[in-house]
Write an enzyme that holds these catalytic residues in place. Structure first.
Site, PDB file in Angstrom:
ATOM      1  N   GLU A   1      -3.912   7.411  -4.694  1.00  0.00           N
ATOM      2  CA  GLU A   1      -4.137   6.863  -6.175  1.00  0.00           C
ATOM      3  C   GLU A   1      -5.477   7.397  -6.715  1.00  0.00           C
ATOM      4  O   GLU A   1      -6.376   7.598  -5.800  1.00  0.00           O
ATOM      5  CB  GLU A   1      -4.167   5.539  -6.125  1.00  0.00           C
ATOM      6  CG  GLU A   1      -2.804   4.844  -5.856  1.00  0.00           C
ATOM      7  CD  GLU A   1      -2.949   2.982  -5.394  1.00  0.00           C
ATOM      8  OE1 GLU A   1      -3.962   2.558  -5.658  1.00  0.00           O
ATOM      9  OE2 GLU A   1      -1.944   2.691  -4.950  1.00  0.00           O
TER      10      GLU A   1
ATOM     11  N   HIS B   1      -0.798   0.520 -10.028  1.00  0.00           N
ATOM     12  CA  HIS B   1      -1.719  -0.360  -9.225  1.00  0.00           C
ATOM     13  C   HIS B   1      -2.344  -1.510  -9.697  1.00  0.00           C
ATOM     14  O   HIS B   1      -3.448  -1.580  -9.892  1.00  0.00           O
ATOM     15  CB  HIS B   1      -2.510   0.422  -7.976  1.00  0.00           C
ATOM     16  CG  HIS B   1      -2.842  -0.421  -7.063  1.00  0.00           C
ATOM     17  ND1 HIS B   1      -3.240   0.157  -5.846  1.00  0.00           N
ATOM     18  CD2 HIS B   1      -2.777  -1.671  -6.668  1.00  0.00           C
ATOM     19  CE1 HIS B   1      -3.474  -0.739  -4.847  1.00  0.00           C
ATOM     20  NE2 HIS B   1      -3.280  -2.050  -5.425  1.00  0.00           N
TER      21      HIS B   1
ATOM     22  N   ARG C   1       0.937  -1.086  -0.119  1.00  0.00           N
ATOM     23  CA  ARG C   1       0.213   0.127  -0.021  1.00  0.00           C
ATOM     24  C   ARG C   1       0.800   1.300  -0.119  1.00  0.00           C
ATOM     25  O   ARG C   1       2.013   1.424   0.653  1.00  0.00           O
ATOM     26  CB  ARG C   1      -0.916   0.041   1.217  1.00  0.00           C
ATOM     27  CG  ARG C   1      -2.025  -1.045   1.096  1.00  0.00           C
ATOM     28  CD  ARG C   1      -3.099  -0.115   0.058  1.00  0.00           C
ATOM     29  NE  ARG C   1      -4.321  -1.092  -0.142  1.00  0.00           N
ATOM     30  CZ  ARG C   1      -4.580  -2.024  -0.886  1.00  0.00           C
ATOM     31  NH1 ARG C   1      -3.486  -2.475  -1.786  1.00  0.00           N
ATOM     32  NH2 ARG C   1      -5.573  -2.703  -1.169  1.00  0.00           N
TER      33      ARG C   1
END
Ligand code: A2R
Length: 313
Positions: free
Chosen positions: A260, A279, A231
């Site tokens: 994000e 991601h 993360r």
């Protein structure tokens, strides 16, 4: 349709399992609603499940009094307010294990791409610089290097096993030692200081927020490489940018970010020693399908009164 809605879909995940979910249950799609509050009011009498890949807040839970399960798409469930779910007797599920190998593959790929400057090398060839300027500057070895892993859970173990096959010396830090054939280091700064490459694969929790601080990056050092597939919140991004800019840290490969899909401009400008990914470590058709199916199976289990497949609370 909204009057008998049983499942509220929130967030963007993968069309194939999402359609499967829609085919199986009366669903409402949060993002399609012109007036989300009106949608929630309309589905409140019947909605019993949320299938989500987006924040699920206490306020949202309160808007759906019959909500019994929040099925999170993804192993990391930091977008769900689990404490609020607990307080309301709502179950939360995630999608562990089915993505372990996929994320581990990308972690290793990112490590190779970052150390061997593969993205820069691709640009070097495409720009005609190989022919015009000759060979590119040499890069950094991966095999045989010292790997530090922050996190030795389901995904961490797969990364460790892959890196062992690269003849790397694997050490790791977690809060408690694991039964694995790798060296446990009880202090993250010590691990970073004794590693050439540090891979982070810990969940986003209050405890891991900023755990990879300027001190950790400085310990990793000017030739050190940081890879993050866990993360973004685990890394102090401002410190990362500063450490990369002034050479306290050598390079970084990042699949996850603090905010994000926004990525700091300073990182985007660092093309020499930084590799960026959107991601997508788990984002192959096969794995996203398996994750989606697991999410659906959890909802089905809840509706049938069976034990949930992967409860987190
Ligand atoms: O600390 P432990 O003994 O609970 O080990 C867990 C470790 N971990 C931490 N290590 C150091 N300091 C912390 N504050 C801390 N909190 C957790 O992270 C364990 O070894 C690992 C998490 O493993 P799993 O729960 O099996 O998660 P998995 O499936 O490997 O996925 C990791 C994360 C997900 O939460 C997403 O954020 C991402 O990777 O996809």
């Amino acid at each position: 349709m909204a009057q008998d809605t049983q499942v509220l879909i929130i967030g963007d995940y993968y069309d194939v399992p999402r359609q499967r979910l829609i085919d199986q249950y009366p669903c409402a799609i949060y993002e399609d609603a012109a007036d989300p509050a009106a949608l929630l009011a309309e589905i409140a009498p019947t909605c019993r499940a949320i299938a989500s890949h987006a924040p699920v807040t206490a306020a949202l839970m309160d808007a759906l009094p019959h909500l019994g399960v929040i099925a999170n798409f993804g192993v990391g469930y930091d977008l769900v307010d689990v404490a609020a779910a607990d307080a309301r007797g709502i179950k939360v599920t995630n999608t562990p294990d089915v993505l372990n190998d996929e994320v581990a593959d990308l972690a290793v790929g990112l490590m190779l791409a970052t150390c061997r400057r593969m993205i820069k090398a691709d640009a070097y060839v495409r720009a005609g610089r190989w022919a015009a300027e000759g060979n590119m500057a040499f890069t950094q070895r991966v095999w045989g290097k010292r790997l530090g892993l922050l996190g030795m859970g389901r995904i961490g173990r797969e990364i460790a096993d892959r890196c062992a096959a690269f003849k790397m010396a694997v050490s790791y830090h977690t809060r408690t030692p694991k039964d694995v054939p790798y060296t446990y280091v009880g202090d993250l700064a010590t691990l970073a200081g004794d590693s050439d490459i540090l891979i982070s694969v810990v969940p986003g929790t209050p405890e891991t927020a900023g755990i990879i601080s300027a001190d950790i990056m400085t310990a990793l050092g000017p030739n050190g490489v940081l890879i993050n597939v866990g993360r973004g919140s685990a890394v102090d991004e401002a410190a990362l940018i500063a450490c990369l800019a002034d050479g306290r840290l050598g390079a970084a490969g990042l699949d996850v970010f603090a905010d994000e899909p926004r990525v700091p401009a300073a990182l985007i400008e660092m093309t020499e020693n930084v590799v960026l990914q959107p991601h997508h470590a788990s984002a192959t058709h096969d794995t996203r399908d398996a994750m989606g199916q697991m999410m659906i199976d959890n909802i089905a289990a809840h509706f049938a009164g069976r034990p949930l497949i992967s409860p987190v609370n």
